[in-house]
Scaffold this motif. Sequence first.
Motif, PDB file in Angstrom:
ATOM      1  N   GLU A  68      20.227  26.150  49.676  1.00 14.81           N
ATOM      2  CA  GLU A  68      20.279  26.608  51.063  1.00 14.81           C
ATOM      3  C   GLU A  68      20.233  25.419  52.022  1.00 14.81           C
ATOM      4  O   GLU A  68      20.885  25.429  53.099  1.00 14.81           O
ATOM      5  CB  GLU A  68      19.105  27.554  51.344  1.00 14.81           C
ATOM      6  CG  GLU A  68      19.173  28.875  50.607  1.00 14.81           C
ATOM      7  CD  GLU A  68      20.377  29.712  51.024  1.00 14.81           C
ATOM      8  OE1 GLU A  68      20.832  29.576  52.179  1.00 14.81           O
ATOM      9  OE2 GLU A  68      20.845  30.503  50.179  1.00 14.81           O
ATOM     10  N   SER A  71      23.617  23.880  52.210  1.00 13.67           N
ATOM     11  CA  SER A  71      24.612  24.742  52.882  1.00 13.67           C
ATOM     12  C   SER A  71      24.484  24.710  54.399  1.00 13.67           C
ATOM     13  O   SER A  71      25.339  25.254  55.108  1.00 13.67           O
ATOM     14  CB  SER A  71      24.467  26.192  52.373  1.00 13.67           C
ATOM     15  OG  SER A  71      23.216  26.730  52.783  1.00 13.67           O
ATOM     16  N   GLN A  81      17.741  32.680  55.631  1.00 14.29           N
ATOM     17  CA  GLN A  81      17.643  32.577  54.175  1.00 14.29           C
ATOM     18  C   GLN A  81      16.979  31.268  53.781  1.00 14.29           C
ATOM     19  O   GLN A  81      16.190  31.214  52.823  1.00 14.29           O
ATOM     20  CB  GLN A  81      19.046  32.672  53.555  1.00 14.29           C
ATOM     21  CG  GLN A  81      19.055  32.731  52.038  1.00 14.29           C
ATOM     22  CD  GLN A  81      18.398  33.963  51.479  1.00 14.29           C
ATOM     23  OE1 GLN A  81      18.395  35.016  52.147  1.00 14.29           O
ATOM     24  NE2 GLN A  81      17.835  33.850  50.287  1.00 14.29           N
ATOM     25  N   LEU A  82      17.270  30.189  54.537  1.00 13.90           N
ATOM     26  CA  LEU A  82      16.656  28.902  54.256  1.00 13.90           C
ATOM     27  C   LEU A  82      15.143  28.970  54.451  1.00 13.90           C
ATOM     28  O   LEU A  82      14.367  28.491  53.612  1.00 13.90           O
ATOM     29  CB  LEU A  82      17.255  27.825  55.171  1.00 13.90           C
ATOM     30  CG  LEU A  82      16.594  26.441  55.077  1.00 13.90           C
ATOM     31  CD1 LEU A  82      16.797  25.846  53.691  1.00 13.90           C
ATOM     32  CD2 LEU A  82      17.171  25.512  56.162  1.00 13.90           C
ATOM     33  N   GLN A  85      13.496  30.903  51.610  1.00 12.32           N
ATOM     34  CA  GLN A  85      13.355  30.131  50.383  1.00 12.32           C
ATOM     35  C   GLN A  85      12.239  29.090  50.506  1.00 12.32           C
ATOM     36  O   GLN A  85      11.531  28.796  49.528  1.00 12.32           O
ATOM     37  CB  GLN A  85      14.677  29.446  50.033  1.00 12.32           C
ATOM     38  CG  GLN A  85      15.768  30.427  49.596  1.00 12.32           C
ATOM     39  CD  GLN A  85      15.379  31.189  48.336  1.00 12.32           C
ATOM     40  OE1 GLN A  85      14.694  30.678  47.484  1.00 12.32           O
ATOM     41  NE2 GLN A  85      15.817  32.447  48.264  1.00 12.32           N
TER      42      GLN A  85
END
Length: 642
Positions: A68, A71, A81-82, A85
């Motif tokens: 992530e 990306s 999402q990062l 995580q």
Amino acid sequence: MGSRSAAQRVFSRPVVVTLFVALVLLLGASFHTYRQDQELQSVSLAELRMASWNLAQLGHEADEFGHELRSMTTVAADQDQLLLQYDILWSRYDYLLQSRESAPTRNHSDNESRLRSLFSQLRAMETPLMALVSGQRSDWDTLTMQWQPQRLALQQLVVDNFVGDETGLLMDQVQASRERLSLLSVLTLVVVAVILCYLAFALIYIRRQSRIDQQTGLPNANYLQVLQSVDVGQAIIACEIRDYRVVLSEYGTDYAADLTHTFIDRLKVGLELYSFQLVQLSPSEFVIFVHTGDTGQLVRQLLASVHFDWMVHDAVLPVRGIFGIDPAGAGPTLDWQDRYQQAQRCLAQAERQGLDHCINNQDLRKQLMEERLVHAGLVRFLADEPSSLSLSLVYQPIVSTGNIKDIRGAEVLLRAWQEELGPVPPNRVVELCERFGLGRQLGRWLFRQVAMETRQLYTDLGFQGTLSINLNPAMLADELETDVRSLLLDAGIPASCLCMEITEDNAALNFGRINELIQRLSQAGVGFALDDFGTGHSSLEYVRELKIDRLKIDRCFVQGIEHSAAKARFLGSIIAMAEQGFLKSVVEGVENEAQWNLVRAMGGSLVQGFFAYKPMLFSDFLAEILTHWSTVSTDHTLEVSS
């Protein structure tokens, strides 16, 4: 002897210490290995699986966070999402460092310090990460470069724990520890089994030795405790070395032990023609189990064997054995304990009667049964309880040789009656009282009874004769003075009218002590006489040593004087000796007119016997005194005896 030495070596102190040290060492090694195994087993397989899963998840979650992060340089990146995580990775570190389930992972090698370092580095990325997400910064490549060292260190942590040899080594250590523990357990069990066998043999040996006398090798008293039965065809013989304690006290234990060995050897000689077993109860006491059909022959052989002269130093000591025999089938029971008791009773009977042996038979059993009845009755009677036995007194007048109707006193005789047996001899009553510690109680009863029956002669009739009382052995003690004062003098009988009779057997106890008693009572006015003079072995010595006032000449010197001038002269010399010693004499056993005339001619001062009067109740004796009162002089004598 050789087998005993071998057994002593097997059960010696070095052997016992060696086995004990071996067992302690094995137990110590087993305990140490067990502790190690416990520490290794603290990392269980379930915990290892959990640790593997946690580290695998840590690696997977780190990969997801790195993906992530990379990306974020593209247009399609998702900042939420990062962050998710990052939070997941953060939680994984916290779980590994804080939870109990992760303890095996932390405790292995240096995992905990490495995890804390990596977690610290991850937390350091939180501030720049939040700045990049909020748009305050745009240098994602810098953060990515910061992440890469952490990613490599984390991969190395996973490799060290699961790709390398650490886990395999841990499992190998656990397995090796368990194998050592198993081996030590087997060795320990073997040693314990050996020790248990050793202890079992030791117990058997000790029990066997406890039944064997160590000095003579004969079965001892403990052997009798486990003896269940005896062959009905065996005689049981209790045996004792007479005067063994004298040897022990005079010559010591070594000579006494030598006497024991010599006596045993001679016993075996006397038993060599028989099938027997010899048991030693003490250095001087034995029990013999022997097959014999002729008890008399066996006794003769034993007596011949154990009656011998024994040399010690320059002295020769006569050694004698005493035997109590219960012949095969002699008693009403075949129980071994009862038969053994019968043998012991026979031995005690032989000792009391001064015999060298006594055999259990119907007459002896009858005698012992009668003694038990009399003893039981005496205990209750003297305790003033209802009893099958009763005691009473009868009086045999004593008269002057000048006038057969001139009653100078009386000998008061003890009489006993038992409901089942009828009349009981007085000497048996006295002997049983002495044997069972009732002597003083009998004496006190006699004092009270005499005082009660004769008090009126002194208080009401003014009688001035002397009251003489035969003392049994137990009465010759320091308490005699107290008993005389409280039971006789306080009852109203003047001390000057009392005379205590002592037999030779009693006096033989101790001249010094007897004379002390005589002196104390003599100072109060009480007189003393020597009874049954001439029946012992040292009569003249007693006359010389004892401070007595009167001599009673036994009936054995009167019997036959009417038929033998020599006997008459001998009796006359005794009477003369008494007069020369300033002793008043009383001649007992004058049974006919011829004896009366001879004694009167010899000058005997007082006479007692059937020719003058037979024993009578006190009421009859009192009536005789009152009937002949006018002929009675002022020197009246009343004599009381048990």
